[in-house]
Design an enzyme around this catalytic site. Sequence first.
Site, short mmCIF file in Angstrom:
data_model
loop_
_atom_site.label_atom_id
_atom_site.label_comp_id
_atom_site.label_asym_id
_atom_site.label_seq_id
_atom_site.Cartn_x
_atom_site.Cartn_y
_atom_site.Cartn_z
N ASP A 101 29.56 -26.06 26.43
CA ASP A 101 30.03 -27.14 26.12
C ASP A 101 29.47 -27.44 27.92
O ASP A 101 28.07 -27.40 27.87
CB ASP A 101 31.48 -26.30 27.15
CG ASP A 101 31.26 -25.14 27.78
OD1 ASP A 101 30.10 -24.79 28.53
OD2 ASP A 101 31.42 -24.23 27.76
N ASP A 287 36.42 -23.77 18.21
CA ASP A 287 36.09 -22.78 18.67
C ASP A 287 36.73 -21.88 19.53
O ASP A 287 38.33 -22.58 19.47
CB ASP A 287 34.79 -23.16 19.93
CG ASP A 287 35.50 -23.48 21.88
OD1 ASP A 287 35.98 -24.39 21.11
OD2 ASP A 287 35.68 -22.10 22.43
N CYS A 325 39.51 -8.53 2.77
CA CYS A 325 37.92 -8.97 3.59
C CYS A 325 36.93 -7.87 2.51
O CYS A 325 37.23 -6.90 2.40
CB CYS A 325 38.91 -8.34 4.71
SG CYS A 325 37.41 -8.84 5.70
N CYS A 327 34.40 -7.56 4.94
CA CYS A 327 33.19 -7.08 5.38
C CYS A 327 32.46 -6.14 5.62
O CYS A 327 33.03 -5.61 4.75
CB CYS A 327 33.61 -8.13 7.08
SG CYS A 327 34.63 -6.55 7.85
N CYS A 330 35.20 -3.60 6.62
CA CYS A 330 36.42 -3.66 5.45
C CYS A 330 35.92 -2.61 4.01
O CYS A 330 36.25 -1.99 3.87
CB CYS A 330 36.90 -4.69 5.19
SG CYS A 330 38.08 -5.52 6.54
N HIS A 356 34.56 -7.89 11.79
CA HIS A 356 35.52 -8.53 10.07
C HIS A 356 36.33 -9.52 11.29
O HIS A 356 37.43 -10.32 10.39
CB HIS A 356 36.74 -7.25 10.61
CG HIS A 356 38.48 -7.00 9.94
ND1 HIS A 356 38.20 -7.77 8.50
CD2 HIS A 356 39.24 -7.89 10.84
CE1 HIS A 356 39.50 -8.47 8.10
NE2 HIS A 356 40.32 -8.29 9.50
ZN LIG Z 1 36.98 -7.06 7.10
#
Ligand SMILES: [Zn+2]
Length: 405
Positions: A101, A287, A325, A327, A330, A356
Amino acid sequence: MGRPFDKTQGRPFGFTLCATDGRARLGEFETPHGLVHTPAFMPVGTQGAVKATLHRDLVEIGAEIILGNTYHLFLRPGDELIARRGGLHRFIGWERPMLTDSGGFQVFSLAQRRTITEEGAEFQSHLDGSRHQLTPERAVDIQARLGSDIAMVLDECLAFPATHEDAAESMQRSVRWAARCRARLELLRGTPSPDVMVSNPGQAQFGIVQGGVFSDLRQESADATVAIGFEGYAIGGLSVGEPIDQMYQVVEETTARLPGALPRYLMGAGTPEDLVECVARGIDMFDCVLPTRNARNGQLFTSVGRLNIKNAKYAEDEGPVDPACRCYTCTHHSRAYLRHLYQAGEMTAGALNTLHNLTFYLDTMKRIREAIQLGTFERFRQEFLRSVRLKPDTTNGVSSLSLDS
Ligand SMILES: [Zn+2]
């Protein structure tokens, strides 16, 4: 319209529109550090790091581009130091694309004793009180030293609410600043300055449309900014407290006035719902600090709504944060463990929660892209909005969450 780069320097910034579905767009853009698939979400790497996250994990969960904050990096460790260390990519060890930015937003929100004149902004550092000046030209020079792939023009950030008169005056100043930013960048591209070590000759520059919540001002700003000519366009000054429907309306009206062949970036938004709703209105890039900041506060985004890991009902909950999920958090840890880490003030809580939340955001963008590709975006949008509004924490009728963007 944006002009092509000098072919002798760096690689060109090219945006390709691959498919559309309604007003949703599937695209990709080429930067000196690789390709970014859009619609894209950019995790915020404020001071050269996405808080509580390793770059390695960002790569693994599919972050193709991250954002760096010029204000912070300018004050510490300094743009000249970063240029001497080979630019921001090399300094922080991130090889993929980056956007910076202009520093303006933090000058307006963080710095002390700021004075805004036509020349630029004078302010005192929030770190040590030292005095600095940020002019449009200076914002370009600092970002040239940092060497991001996409630099933003310096714009004036208007407080909300603002009168039409104040919004008009501020928007017109932002247009004049945008023209100065463009002129400075073209000067740096044409004749290397001994004062500015350009870390990334292929850096693109985006203009920013301002104008508050006023349709006529947004139109005037869009037309004037497009007339200057940038490689892409951002919509600034939203997600600052205006009603959500007003934000969506401004986005819808503004994207309609931007060139279809160039990328559009909605700055600082938003919630998972905002991503989907603004893709539906023609936005390509986002963003927001929401997934990372909320993660550190124990607020998790899931496929069935938001979950507050502090909630006592998770104390012995063996289930993952989000069964849908995949990830690391998880697939390895229970809600009970995450709640314990949070209650105990363990830094690992921030790391696991951030991993996550960012996975949820990046997976959402991937699903959006797949739906546009298949021509099923509208169906995806309806199903997504229905499921994320389920709010698992409100089953007892009490919402334990508030968004703090
Ligand atoms: Zn997750």
